[in-house]
Design an enzyme around this catalytic site. Structure first.
Site, PDB file in Angstrom:
ATOM      1  N   HIS A  15       0.836  -1.211   0.000  1.00 31.45           N
ATOM      2  CA  HIS A  15       0.000   0.000   0.000  1.00 31.45           C
ATOM      3  C   HIS A  15       0.866   1.254   0.000  1.00 31.45           C
ATOM      4  O   HIS A  15       0.705   2.133  -0.857  1.00 31.45           O
ATOM      5  CB  HIS A  15      -0.910  -0.013   1.230  1.00 31.45           C
ATOM      6  CG  HIS A  15      -1.746   1.222   1.376  1.00 31.45           C
ATOM      7  ND1 HIS A  15      -3.074   1.264   1.041  1.00 31.45           N
ATOM      8  CD2 HIS A  15      -1.448   2.475   1.823  1.00 31.45           C
ATOM      9  CE1 HIS A  15      -3.555   2.471   1.265  1.00 31.45           C
ATOM     10  NE2 HIS A  15      -2.580   3.230   1.751  1.00 31.45           N
ATOM     11  N   GLU A  16       1.761   1.351   0.964  1.00 31.66           N
ATOM     12  CA  GLU A  16       2.552   2.571   1.087  1.00 31.66           C
ATOM     13  C   GLU A  16       3.458   2.769  -0.118  1.00 31.66           C
ATOM     14  O   GLU A  16       3.720   3.901  -0.529  1.00 31.66           O
ATOM     15  CB  GLU A  16       3.355   2.564   2.392  1.00 31.66           C
ATOM     16  CG  GLU A  16       2.512   2.605   3.644  1.00 31.66           C
ATOM     17  CD  GLU A  16       1.529   3.775   3.689  1.00 31.66           C
ATOM     18  OE1 GLU A  16       1.826   4.830   3.089  1.00 31.66           O
ATOM     19  OE2 GLU A  16       0.457   3.630   4.298  1.00 31.66           O
ATOM     20  N   HIS A  42       1.744   4.595  -2.893  1.00 31.11           N
ATOM     21  CA  HIS A  42       1.890   6.045  -2.767  1.00 31.11           C
ATOM     22  C   HIS A  42       3.248   6.489  -3.328  1.00 31.11           C
ATOM     23  O   HIS A  42       3.344   7.504  -4.024  1.00 31.11           O
ATOM     24  CB  HIS A  42       1.817   6.465  -1.304  1.00 31.11           C
ATOM     25  CG  HIS A  42       0.452   6.453  -0.707  1.00 31.11           C
ATOM     26  ND1 HIS A  42      -0.622   7.097  -1.273  1.00 31.11           N
ATOM     27  CD2 HIS A  42      -0.023   5.897   0.457  1.00 31.11           C
ATOM     28  CE1 HIS A  42      -1.696   6.937  -0.510  1.00 31.11           C
ATOM     29  NE2 HIS A  42      -1.351   6.207   0.534  1.00 31.11           N
ATOM     30  N   HIS A  46       3.300   6.686  -7.035  1.00 25.00           N
ATOM     31  CA  HIS A  46       2.580   7.885  -7.469  1.00 25.00           C
ATOM     32  C   HIS A  46       3.517   9.095  -7.431  1.00 25.00           C
ATOM     33  O   HIS A  46       3.464   9.977  -8.301  1.00 25.00           O
ATOM     34  CB  HIS A  46       1.381   8.093  -6.548  1.00 25.00           C
ATOM     35  CG  HIS A  46       0.324   8.985  -7.109  1.00 25.00           C
ATOM     36  ND1 HIS A  46      -0.783   9.372  -6.372  1.00 25.00           N
ATOM     37  CD2 HIS A  46       0.172   9.597  -8.302  1.00 25.00           C
ATOM     38  CE1 HIS A  46      -1.554  10.142  -7.101  1.00 25.00           C
ATOM     39  NE2 HIS A  46      -1.003  10.305  -8.276  1.00 25.00           N
TER      40      HIS A  46
END
Length: 703
Positions: free
Chosen positions: A492-493, A496, A499
């Site tokens: 998940h992290e 980020h 991105h």
């Protein structure tokens, strides 16, 4: 999540703003000599040199950075020439270079490795930074220059990104209160300063509450159910110490056999900031009421209405409609799950009613019985560094062609931090990645991503990005073995981070993750899907002792258990998200006398209290997302983006899955676009249609 200070004050209402610092700047001038923050770092990618930066460097550097930005803004407003994009919009964009260079390492430290001195500096700065940004965003002369350009924007011949920058600034100024009267602007400044101070107070009080709430165990026998390595990791002098994670439920509640200890641990978590010297109740009431007053002053019925203006959801009604469509199904499934768990309690020879501290322990028994899956069976296959390099990085390489090389020559703020250089497929440098994975008392709870350096072509910067988690650190010489939930958090992290790494913007304020909250979680949640993707899982899930690849039998068990306990998981999330919305939908004339009663009434109102043993994922008193970070009236966004995430993964499944072609298309059309396009249109252009909710319901086992 990384957000620059300008974005925080305008979009989230988390004021981290400024002051009139000319006299303070003079007094601090002596402290600027040999201050490493005053010059750009000479390290690769201009990453902060933590071997040179000392705590005492921050205060004078912040004061000087605010002074320099104020001076730059004054030059804009005193310019007698007609406003142009360059002398107004671009000049604003360039005005905060030093302030960002000082802020990025400071907030990295205060989040992940704070101390008393840093906390004092943070408390000192909060109202001053608030006043500083108010002086910019409530400056009528500056706003009128922007308004002139915005009114004739179609005539300026700007490229798409420059036009978006102009529109973004104009809208941000409006949202910040630029159209208010002079007297109302003064009132707003007072509110913003107070809000900033209270937010800092909440964070510092909660950190103390988390540390003070730790459970001390003197008899090792009480820890029955934990593995020897888990027990060893809890060793604290002659005792054992269980520190609190930021969520209501604590990880060890799944394994502890001693029911009295489970109850003690749960209640320590539940009551950590309630009734002790680290009580946050008065602070959150004051924050909620202050935000309601702010919304009224800005012409809105409540804070949520004001806060949601630049999101995909747009209005509180749309958020509540999303909840209304899910609460009945989620609570019904949770009720059925509680019946099954109650039966397991009876089957285990016990005779008591299911309580919140029992849920995870007996749910694990149900999972073992139903799916023959034991968490301790799979943890040996999830060694942290292997998961990172052979799982998280491997998936990114297969999708996007990027590669990673560990760097041991880059100074970090803590010995636990790992550093990797990231390269494009053709070998061109892309950026630096820092991974800070273990819990410690100097780190706030939760997991997050942020930037030490923000990508921009304007300043010729490549990104430096860090991920922070709170995994249990193993004892010396022991492997860092993760739960499957921890593995998902890493993916998940890093979503980020991707991105941020793929940002390809001219302007830093539009770069990478500087998007609406209910879009920013989309790339991260989407990236979670690769954790169980067969080619990825088999590459990283290898036994830390033998190197044996995880068996298909265990993989099947993990996949089959994927929808297990989802009624519980969704209900606890919805309860927290609903609390967030209700705290931020109060009218300005409502006075709250009891935070606990408000919370109880809020959950009852929306029927999220119908399953006794399911507690909110975060109780109001330690809900740092909404009272200490940028997610006020925004915690719903994880669910909103989960809809996008499952819809997007459905597209990948239907188009060949984990391929370079698919990854490149996603990178080019979504991950690299930052905040340069309308987010809904951007998604639809990539997907070819509106997002559908059915993949989410299927993933949650609700259809």
């Amino acid at each position: 999540m990384k957000k620059n200070p300008l974005f925080l004050i305008l979009i989230t209402g988390l004021s981290v703003s400024a002051c009139n610092n000319q006299s303070a700047g003079t007094n601090a001038s002596a402290d600027l000599q040999n201050n490493p923050l005053m010059e750009e770092s000479t390290l690769p990618y201009s990453t902060p040199d933590f071997s040179k930066i000392k705590d005492e460097h921050f205060k004078p550097a912040f004061i000087e950075a605010m002074r320099q930005q104020t001076e730059a803004i004054n030059e804009i407003t005193s310019n007698s020439e007609e406003p142009t994009f360059d002398n107004t919009v671009l000049a604003i964009e360039k005005s905060g270079v030093l302030l960002e260079r000082v802020s990025n390492p400071f907030y990295a430290l205060t989040g992940a490795n704070t101390n008393d001195e840093l906390e004092e500096i943070q408390e000192f700065l909060a109202p001053k930074l608030s006043a500083h940004y108010d002086a910019i965003y409530l400056n009528d002369t500056l706003f009128q220059r922007l308004k002139t350009l915005y009114t004739k924007r179609s005539e300026l011949g700007l490229d798409q990104e420059s036009l978006k920058l102009l529109e973004n600034y104009y809208e941000d100024f409006e949202i910040a209160g630029a159209n208010l009267s002079a007297s109302d602007k003064e009132k707003l400044k007072e509110i913003n300063a107070k809000e900033a101070t209270l937010t800092t107070k909440f964070n510092q009080t909660l950190l103390a509450a988390n540390n003070a709430g730790a459970i001390i165990i003197k008899d090792k026998a009480e820890l029955a159910g934990l593995s020897e390595s888990e027990i060893s990791a809890l060793k604290d002098s002659s005792n054992w110490k269980i520190t609190l994670q930021n969520t209501t439920q604590q990880p060890l509640l799944q394994s502890l056999e001693n029911r009295d200890l489970r109850e003690k641990l749960f209640k320590a978590s539940w009551n950590r900031a309630d009734g002790s010297k680290n009580d946050t109740r008065a602070t959150i009431i004051e924050l909620a009421e202050l935000r309601a007053q702010k919304a009224k002053l800005l012409g809105f019925s409540n804070y949520a209405e004001w806060s949601l203006q630049k999101t995909m959801a747009k209005t509180p009604a749309h958020v509540m409609n999303l909840f209304d469509g899910l609460i009945p199904a989620a609570t019904a499934k949770a009720r059925n799950e509680s019946t099954v768990i109650q039966a397991m309690i009876k089957q285990s020879g016990e005779d008591f009613d299911l309580e919140p501290w029992d849920w995870n322990f007996y749910a694990e028994k149900v999972r073992k019985a139903k799916f023959d899956l034991d968490e301790n069976q799979i943890k040996p296959y999830f060694e942290l560094k292997t998961v990172l390099e052979k799982g998280v990085f491997f998936a990114a390489e297969k999708l996007y062609g990027i590669t990673f090389k560990q760097r041991t020559d880059i100074p970090t703020y803590h010995d636990d931090v790992l550093v990797y250089e990231v390269f494009e497929e053709n070998g061109e440098p892309l950026g630096l990645f820092y991974g800070d994975f273990f819990a410690r008392e100097s780190k706030r709870g939760g997991a997050w991503m942020s930037n030490l350096v923000t990508q921009s072509k304007l300043f010729n910067k490549k990104p430096v990005i860090y991920n922070v988690c709170n995994f249990t650190k193993p004892s010396e010489g022991e492997p860092a073995l993760l739960t499957y939930d921890d593995v998902v958090t890493m993916f998940h992290e890093f979503g980020h981070a991707l991105h941020g790494f793929f940002a390809d913007q001219m302007y830093p304020s539009l770069s990478g993750t500087s998007v609406a909250r209910d879009f920013v979680e989309f790339p991260s949640q989407f990236n979670e899907n690769w954790a169980l993707y067969p080619d990825v899982l088999k590459n990283y899930a290898k036994h830390y002792k033998t190197g044996e690849q995880i068996s298909q039998t265990l993989i099947d068990k993990i996949e089959n258990a994927g929808t297990f306990n989802q009624g519980y998981a969704l209900t606890e999330y919805l309860a927290a998200a609903d609390l967030d919305m209700q705290w931020h939908m109060i009218p300005a004339d409502l006075k709250i006398t009891d935070a606990n009663q408000f919370e109880k009434d809020a959950l009852h109102k929306t029927k999220l209290d119908v399953v006794h043993a399911v507690s909110p994922r975060y109780r109001s008193t330690y809900f740092s997302h909404i009272f200490g970070s940028g997610y006020s009236a925004g915690y719903y966004s994880y669910l909103w983006t989960e809809m996008l995430d499952h819809d997007a993964y459905n597209w990948f499944e239907n188009n060949g899955g984990l391929t370079r072609e698919n990854g490149q298309r996603f990178r080019d059309m979504v991950l690299s676009r930052g905040n340069t396009l309308d987010l809904e249109e951007m998604y639809k252009t990539w997907r070819g249609s509106e997002p559908k909710i059915e993949p989410l319901l299927k993933a949650r086992g609700l259809n």
